[in-house]
Write a protein that holds these residues in place. Structure first.
Motif, PDB file in Angstrom:
ATOM      1  N   ARG A  63       0.872  -0.978  -0.015  1.00  0.00           N
ATOM      2  CA  ARG A  63      -0.134  -0.020   0.064  1.00  0.00           C
ATOM      3  C   ARG A  63       1.026   1.287  -0.077  1.00  0.00           C
ATOM      4  O   ARG A  63       0.774   2.273  -0.697  1.00  0.00           O
ATOM      5  N   LEU A  66       2.387   1.736  -3.531  1.00  0.00           N
ATOM      6  CA  LEU A  66       1.357   2.153  -4.512  1.00  0.00           C
ATOM      7  C   LEU A  66       1.144   3.776  -4.431  1.00  0.00           C
ATOM      8  O   LEU A  66       0.948   4.353  -5.328  1.00  0.00           O
ATOM      9  N   TRP A 135       1.963  -4.932  -9.398  1.00  0.00           N
ATOM     10  CA  TRP A 135       0.894  -4.168  -8.564  1.00  0.00           C
ATOM     11  C   TRP A 135       0.258  -2.862  -9.135  1.00  0.00           C
ATOM     12  O   TRP A 135      -0.828  -2.465  -9.211  1.00  0.00           O
ATOM     13  N   GLU A 138      -2.180  -3.764 -11.689  1.00  0.00           N
ATOM     14  CA  GLU A 138      -3.553  -3.916 -11.166  1.00  0.00           C
ATOM     15  C   GLU A 138      -4.250  -2.852 -10.547  1.00  0.00           C
ATOM     16  O   GLU A 138      -5.319  -2.590 -10.904  1.00  0.00           O
ATOM     17  N   ASP A 139      -3.393  -1.961 -10.132  1.00  0.00           N
ATOM     18  CA  ASP A 139      -3.885  -0.398  -9.729  1.00  0.00           C
ATOM     19  C   ASP A 139      -4.394   0.305 -10.793  1.00  0.00           C
ATOM     20  O   ASP A 139      -5.480   0.844 -10.715  1.00  0.00           O
ATOM     21  N   ARG A 140      -3.696   0.140 -11.906  1.00  0.00           N
ATOM     22  CA  ARG A 140      -3.980   0.662 -13.163  1.00  0.00           C
ATOM     23  C   ARG A 140      -5.390   0.311 -13.633  1.00  0.00           C
ATOM     24  O   ARG A 140      -6.354   1.066 -13.902  1.00  0.00           O
ATOM     25  N   GLU A 142      -7.648  -1.192 -11.498  1.00  0.00           N
ATOM     26  CA  GLU A 142      -8.725  -0.869 -10.710  1.00  0.00           C
ATOM     27  C   GLU A 142      -9.123   0.695 -11.074  1.00  0.00           C
ATOM     28  O   GLU A 142     -10.458   1.097 -11.065  1.00  0.00           O
ATOM     29  N   THR A 143      -8.227   1.501 -11.369  1.00  0.00           N
ATOM     30  CA  THR A 143      -8.536   2.958 -11.537  1.00  0.00           C
ATOM     31  C   THR A 143      -9.243   3.089 -13.015  1.00  0.00           C
ATOM     32  O   THR A 143     -10.257   3.957 -12.994  1.00  0.00           O
TER      33      THR A 143
END
Length: 223
Positions: A63, A66, A135, A138-140, A142-143
């Motif tokens: 966390r 990121l 990571w 994955e965050d991209r 989700e955004t």
């Protein structure tokens, strides 16, 4: 010239990796290459740091990292400096794990703390550590999913038996493409309820043919 506080930590990664590949007590170009160069040295250090953390600290480290990344929409990902207080403010019950994770990241020189400002040591880390790269991807995603406001379904209906003779005439489709061939439907993700899962539309569709009704499950990917 502008001073880059991440230059020396990055050099430390490279020297450590090269030293581990030394021969006869000497640093060599062969040792540097065996260590994987800059990227390989950074990845090795990050892997050792990660292996030394327990599960709560690993979750906190992910966390934290990121939050130190600015995900680019039309440009490269970049570092995003944050204050130490702001970083830790996102952790309540797991604050001790966050402190341990931040200390480990700092000790391994993956992040730099300068005047209470925390930042990734160098842009190289964004590409060098495969785990972090995953990571970020994955965050991209989700955004991108959070940015979806409308989901559209466009039907493309063709009467197959009428297509060959119309193609033979060379005038395009007339009867083989009925008026309902293109009938777009737009709804919000919230209106879809459980049918909208992880960026996929999974409704139960009903299709009638020859007076009979068949029910099937279809998954459509939102783009």
């Amino acid at each position: 010239e502008t001073y880059d506080p991440g230059a020396l930590p990055l050099l430390s990664h490279v020297l450590t990796g090269t030293w581990q590949q030394r021969r006869g007590g000497k640093l060599t170009l062969a040792g540097y290459r065996a260590a994987g160069g800059v990227a390989g040295s950074v990845a090795a250090t990050a892997g050792q740091m990660w292996a030394g953390l327990d599960a709560p600290a690993q979750a906190a480290a992910r966390r934290i990292l990121l939050r130190l990344v600015q995900i680019g929409e039309e440009s490269r990902d970049s570092r995003r400096p944050r204050s130490r207080a702001e970083l830790l403010s996102h952790f309540e019950a797991d604050r001790p794990a966050a402190v341990v994770a931040l200390e480990a990241l700092t000790r391994s020189r993956l992040v730099t703390v300068d005047s209470d400002v925390v930042t990734l040591t160098h842009e190289t880390i964004l590409d060098a550590w495969p785990l972090l790269c995953g990571w970020i991807d994955e965050d991209r995603k989700e955004t991108a999913l959070k940015a979806i406001r409308l989901v559209m379904l466009c039907n493309d209906v063709s009467l197959r038996e009428l297509i060959p003779p119309e193609l033979a005439k060379g005038f395009g489709f007339f009867q083989s493409k009925p008026a309902s061939a293109f009938s777009p439907v737009a709804v919000t993700p919230d209106a879809l309820g459980d049918a909208w899962q992880a960026g996929r539309l999974q409704p139960r569709l009903q299709r009638g043919e020859g007076g009979k009704r068949a029910v099937g499950v279809h998954g459509l990917v939102a783009t």
